[in-house]
Enzyme design. Sequence first.
Site, PDB file in Angstrom:
ATOM      1  N   CYS A  13      20.234   8.361  15.090  1.00 53.64           N
ATOM      2  CA  CYS A  13      19.113   8.882  15.879  1.00 53.64           C
ATOM      3  C   CYS A  13      19.487   8.956  17.358  1.00 53.64           C
ATOM      4  O   CYS A  13      20.133   8.056  17.896  1.00 53.64           O
ATOM      5  CB  CYS A  13      17.892   7.986  15.684  1.00 53.64           C
ATOM      6  SG  CYS A  13      16.430   8.590  16.550  1.00 53.64           S
ATOM      7  N   CYS A  57      15.578   3.358  21.300  1.00 50.06           N
ATOM      8  CA  CYS A  57      14.630   2.261  21.036  1.00 50.06           C
ATOM      9  C   CYS A  57      15.433   0.963  20.842  1.00 50.06           C
ATOM     10  O   CYS A  57      16.265   0.865  19.933  1.00 50.06           O
ATOM     11  CB  CYS A  57      13.797   2.572  19.799  1.00 50.06           C
ATOM     12  SG  CYS A  57      13.035   4.213  19.878  1.00 50.06           S
ATOM     13  N   CYS A 108      16.118  -0.885  17.375  1.00 48.10           N
ATOM     14  CA  CYS A 108      16.302  -0.096  16.148  1.00 48.10           C
ATOM     15  C   CYS A 108      17.746  -0.040  15.649  1.00 48.10           C
ATOM     16  O   CYS A 108      18.669   0.307  16.395  1.00 48.10           O
ATOM     17  CB  CYS A 108      15.774   1.317  16.361  1.00 48.10           C
ATOM     18  SG  CYS A 108      15.742   2.250  14.805  1.00 48.10           S
ATOM     19  N   CYS A 137       5.823   5.747   1.671  1.00 45.68           N
ATOM     20  CA  CYS A 137       6.048   6.114   3.069  1.00 45.68           C
ATOM     21  C   CYS A 137       7.507   6.477   3.290  1.00 45.68           C
ATOM     22  O   CYS A 137       8.407   5.659   3.049  1.00 45.68           O
ATOM     23  CB  CYS A 137       5.659   4.920   3.943  1.00 45.68           C
ATOM     24  SG  CYS A 137       5.909   5.247   5.688  1.00 45.68           S
ATOM     25  N   CYS A 192       2.836   9.212   2.981  1.00 50.67           N
ATOM     26  CA  CYS A 192       2.939   8.916   4.407  1.00 50.67           C
ATOM     27  C   CYS A 192       4.344   9.302   4.840  1.00 50.67           C
ATOM     28  O   CYS A 192       5.297   9.092   4.079  1.00 50.67           O
ATOM     29  CB  CYS A 192       2.711   7.422   4.638  1.00 50.67           C
ATOM     30  SG  CYS A 192       2.915   6.926   6.371  1.00 50.67           S
ATOM     31  N   CYS A 239      -1.546   6.299  10.961  1.00 56.49           N
ATOM     32  CA  CYS A 239      -0.996   4.952  10.776  1.00 56.49           C
ATOM     33  C   CYS A 239      -0.274   4.622  12.073  1.00 56.49           C
ATOM     34  O   CYS A 239       0.715   5.275  12.411  1.00 56.49           O
ATOM     35  CB  CYS A 239      -0.032   4.943   9.590  1.00 56.49           C
ATOM     36  SG  CYS A 239       0.865   3.383   9.412  1.00 56.49           S
ATOM     37  N   ARG A 242      -1.548  -4.068   8.353  1.00 53.77           N
ATOM     38  CA  ARG A 242      -0.399  -4.272   7.437  1.00 53.77           C
ATOM     39  C   ARG A 242       0.625  -5.261   7.992  1.00 53.77           C
ATOM     40  O   ARG A 242       1.115  -5.086   9.120  1.00 53.77           O
ATOM     41  CB  ARG A 242       0.285  -2.923   7.172  1.00 53.77           C
ATOM     42  CG  ARG A 242       1.500  -3.035   6.231  1.00 53.77           C
ATOM     43  CD  ARG A 242       2.048  -1.679   5.802  1.00 53.77           C
ATOM     44  NE  ARG A 242       0.975  -0.876   5.277  1.00 53.77           N
ATOM     45  CZ  ARG A 242       0.602   0.303   5.792  1.00 53.77           C
ATOM     46  NH1 ARG A 242       1.246   0.811   6.808  1.00 53.77           N
ATOM     47  NH2 ARG A 242      -0.399   0.953   5.271  1.00 53.77           N
TER      48      ARG A 242
HETATM   49  N1  SAM Z   1      11.887   7.769  14.196  1.00 47.78           N
HETATM   50  C1  SAM Z   1      10.533   7.582  13.894  1.00 47.78           C
HETATM   51  C2  SAM Z   1       9.767   6.905  15.008  1.00 47.78           C
HETATM   52  O1  SAM Z   1      10.363   6.308  15.870  1.00 47.78           O
HETATM   53  O2  SAM Z   1       8.528   7.003  14.993  1.00 47.78           O
HETATM   54  C3  SAM Z   1      10.262   6.861  12.590  1.00 47.78           C
HETATM   55  C4  SAM Z   1      11.098   5.675  12.174  1.00 47.78           C
HETATM   56  S1  SAM Z   1      10.924   4.164  13.103  1.00 47.78           S
HETATM   57  C5  SAM Z   1      12.197   3.243  12.306  1.00 47.78           C
HETATM   58  C6  SAM Z   1       9.362   3.486  12.582  1.00 47.78           C
HETATM   59  C7  SAM Z   1       8.903   2.173  13.172  1.00 47.78           C
HETATM   60  O3  SAM Z   1       9.604   1.099  12.577  1.00 47.78           O
HETATM   61  C8  SAM Z   1       9.115   1.956  14.644  1.00 47.78           C
HETATM   62  O4  SAM Z   1       8.148   2.604  15.423  1.00 47.78           O
HETATM   63  C9  SAM Z   1       8.996   0.446  14.761  1.00 47.78           C
HETATM   64  O5  SAM Z   1       7.655   0.071  14.982  1.00 47.78           O
HETATM   65  C10 SAM Z   1       9.460  -0.051  13.386  1.00 47.78           C
HETATM   66  N2  SAM Z   1      10.764  -0.732  13.491  1.00 47.78           N
HETATM   67  C11 SAM Z   1      11.966  -0.139  13.528  1.00 47.78           C
HETATM   68  N3  SAM Z   1      12.943  -1.050  13.650  1.00 47.78           N
HETATM   69  C12 SAM Z   1      12.344  -2.264  13.695  1.00 47.78           C
HETATM   70  C13 SAM Z   1      12.835  -3.605  13.839  1.00 47.78           C
HETATM   71  N4  SAM Z   1      14.123  -3.863  13.966  1.00 47.78           N
HETATM   72  N5  SAM Z   1      11.938  -4.606  13.835  1.00 47.78           N
HETATM   73  C14 SAM Z   1      10.609  -4.342  13.709  1.00 47.78           C
HETATM   74  N6  SAM Z   1      10.102  -3.095  13.594  1.00 47.78           N
HETATM   75  C15 SAM Z   1      10.951  -2.066  13.585  1.00 47.78           C
HETATM   76  C1  DTB Z   2       6.349   0.473  10.476  1.00 48.12           C
HETATM   77  O1  DTB Z   2       5.500   0.180  11.348  1.00 48.12           O
HETATM   78  N1  DTB Z   2       7.281  -0.353  10.039  1.00 48.12           N
HETATM   79  C2  DTB Z   2       8.116   0.300   9.048  1.00 48.12           C
HETATM   80  C3  DTB Z   2       7.435   1.690   8.904  1.00 48.12           C
HETATM   81  N2  DTB Z   2       6.398   1.648   9.888  1.00 48.12           N
HETATM   82  C4  DTB Z   2       8.235   2.912   8.962  1.00 48.12           C
HETATM   83  C5  DTB Z   2       9.553   0.269   9.369  1.00 48.12           C
HETATM   84  C6  DTB Z   2      10.107  -1.130   9.552  1.00 48.12           C
HETATM   85  C7  DTB Z   2      11.577  -1.034   9.835  1.00 48.12           C
HETATM   86  C8  DTB Z   2      12.233  -2.373   9.901  1.00 48.12           C
HETATM   87  C9  DTB Z   2      13.669  -2.312  10.243  1.00 48.12           C
HETATM   88  C10 DTB Z   2      14.522  -1.560   9.268  1.00 48.12           C
HETATM   89  O2  DTB Z   2      14.443  -1.789   8.026  1.00 48.12           O
HETATM   90  O3  DTB Z   2      15.343  -0.765   9.734  1.00 48.12           O
HETATM   91 FE1  SF4 Z   3      15.060   6.769  16.369  1.00 51.05          FE
HETATM   92 FE2  SF4 Z   3      14.733   4.240  15.607  1.00 51.05          FE
HETATM   93 FE3  SF4 Z   3      13.566   5.107  17.855  1.00 51.05          FE
HETATM   94 FE4  SF4 Z   3      12.667   5.986  15.453  1.00 51.05          FE
HETATM   95  S1  SF4 Z   3      12.576   3.884  16.204  1.00 51.05           S
HETATM   96  S2  SF4 Z   3      13.057   7.229  17.312  1.00 51.05           S
HETATM   97  S3  SF4 Z   3      14.603   6.027  14.312  1.00 51.05           S
HETATM   98  S4  SF4 Z   3      15.798   4.966  17.465  1.00 51.05           S
END
Ligand code: SAM
Ligand code: DTB
Ligand code: SF4
Length: 331
Positions: free
Chosen positions: A60, A64, A67, A104, A135, A195, A267
Site C-alpha cells: 500500500c 499509516c 500497518c 468483510c 462489507c 462501519c 466490535r
Molecule cells: N486500506 C483501507 C483503509 O485504510 O481504510 C482498508 C484496510 S485497513 C488495514 C483497515 C483498518 O484496520 C485500519 O483503519 C485500522 O483501523 C485497522 N488496522 C490495521 N492494522 C492494524 C494494526 N496493526 N493494529 C490494529 N488495527 C489495525
Molecule cells: C477494522 O477496524 N479492523 C479490521 C477491519 N476493520 C478491516 C482489520 C484489523 C487488521 C489487524 C492487523 C492485520 O491483520 O493486518
Molecule cells: Fe494502506 Fe494499511 Fe493505511 Fe489501509 S491502513 S491505507 S492498507 S497503509
Amino acid sequence: MNDLSRIPGETPAWTTEAVEALYALPFNDLIYQAASVHRAHFDPNTVQLSTLLSVKTGGCSEDCGYCAQSARYDTGLKRERLLAVDEVVAAARAAKESGATRFCMGAAWRGPKDQDLETVAAMVRAVKDLGLETCVTLGMLKPGQAERLKAAGLDYYNHNLDTGSDYYGEVVTTHRHADRLDTLAQVRAAGIHVCCGGIIGMGESRRVRAQLIAELASLDPQPESVPINLLVKIPGTPMAARDDLDPLEFVRTVACARITMPRAHVRLSAGRRELGEAVQALCFLAGANSIFYGDKLLTTGNAEVEADRQLFAKLGLKPESTEGRRCAGAG
Ligand code: SAM
Ligand code: DTB
Ligand code: SF4
C-alpha cells in the site's frame, strides 16, 4: 447528553470533554451505565460474528504507522495480487458454515482503481448470493464508486477514523482526517451502512481516545458498526515498540463507545486474542456485541474459532442470526 431516547438524525454532538467525563467515572459506575444502555437496545447475550478476508494484501502507498501492509515499512509481508472471485467465494462459504453472518473484504489500497472496483463488485454480488451480509474496506472512494458498490449489493463500508483528529497527523501523513470524513459522507449518501471505529494503544493520550469516541458519536447518523481495535504491534512499523495499553483502558473505551452510540454494534476487533478471556468478558459486559471471528484478521492471527466457541459456552453467549437482528431493528 446520554439520553437513551435519542433517535437517528437528531443525534446531539458528543464533546471530547463529555466523553472524558465518562472515562473518569469509577470503573464500576462506567460499566454499569454501559451495560444498562446495552440492555436497553440489544439482547446482552447475543454477539454478532463477522469474518475478515484480505482480498489484496500489502504494497500500500500509504504510511499509516501501525500497518503491516504499508509499502514504506519492511514488515516481511509478502505482497499478493487481487484475489479471484472464486477464491473469495470459497472463503465466504467457509465463514458462513462456521456461523459468521457478515463477510468483510479488505484491500491494501489508498483507494480502488475503477477496474479493480469491478472485480470487488463481483465479489460483493457473489458473497451476497450466499446469504451473507457484505462489507468491504478499500480506502478512499472517488465520486460514483460508492454507488457502484451499493448497486452490487454492498451492505457495509468500513472506513475508520482511527484516532482523534488532533493525533491523526502523528499516525498518517499521506492522507488527512478530512479525507476520511469525505469518504464516509460518500458511503452514507449512497445508502450503504457505515462501519467506522478506531485503534487505541498507539501512544495516544486518554484525551485523544475521548476525542475519537466523541468524533465517532458525532457522525450523523451514527455508524451502525464501530470496530474498536487494540494496536497489534507489527515489527518494522514505527509503532512496533509502543508501550502496552492498560487492558482496563480498553474496557473503558468499549464502555464509552456503547454509551455514546447505543444502537451500534460495538466490535472487539484487532488485538482481541491478546486481551485474554477475562478482559473479553468485561468488554461484553461493557456493551461489546460483535467480534471478528475466524483464525485470521487481515494479515495477523486472531483468536482461534475453537477458543471462541469455548468462551461463548462459558459466558452463555450466542451468535446473532441475521433474522434475529432484523426483528430487533438494529444495524
Ligand atoms: N486500506 C483501507 C483503509 O485504510 O481504510 C482498508 C484496510 S485497513 C488495514 C483497515 C483498518 O484496520 C485500519 O483503519 C485500522 O483501523 C485497522 N488496522 C490495521 N492494522 C492494524 C494494526 N496493526 N493494529 C490494529 N488495527 C489495525
Ligand atoms: C477494522 O477496524 N479492523 C479490521 C477491519 N476493520 C478491516 C482489520 C484489523 C487488521 C489487524 C492487523 C492485520 O491483520 O493486518
Ligand atoms: Fe494502506 Fe494499511 Fe493505511 Fe489501509 S491502513 S491505507 S492498507 S497503509
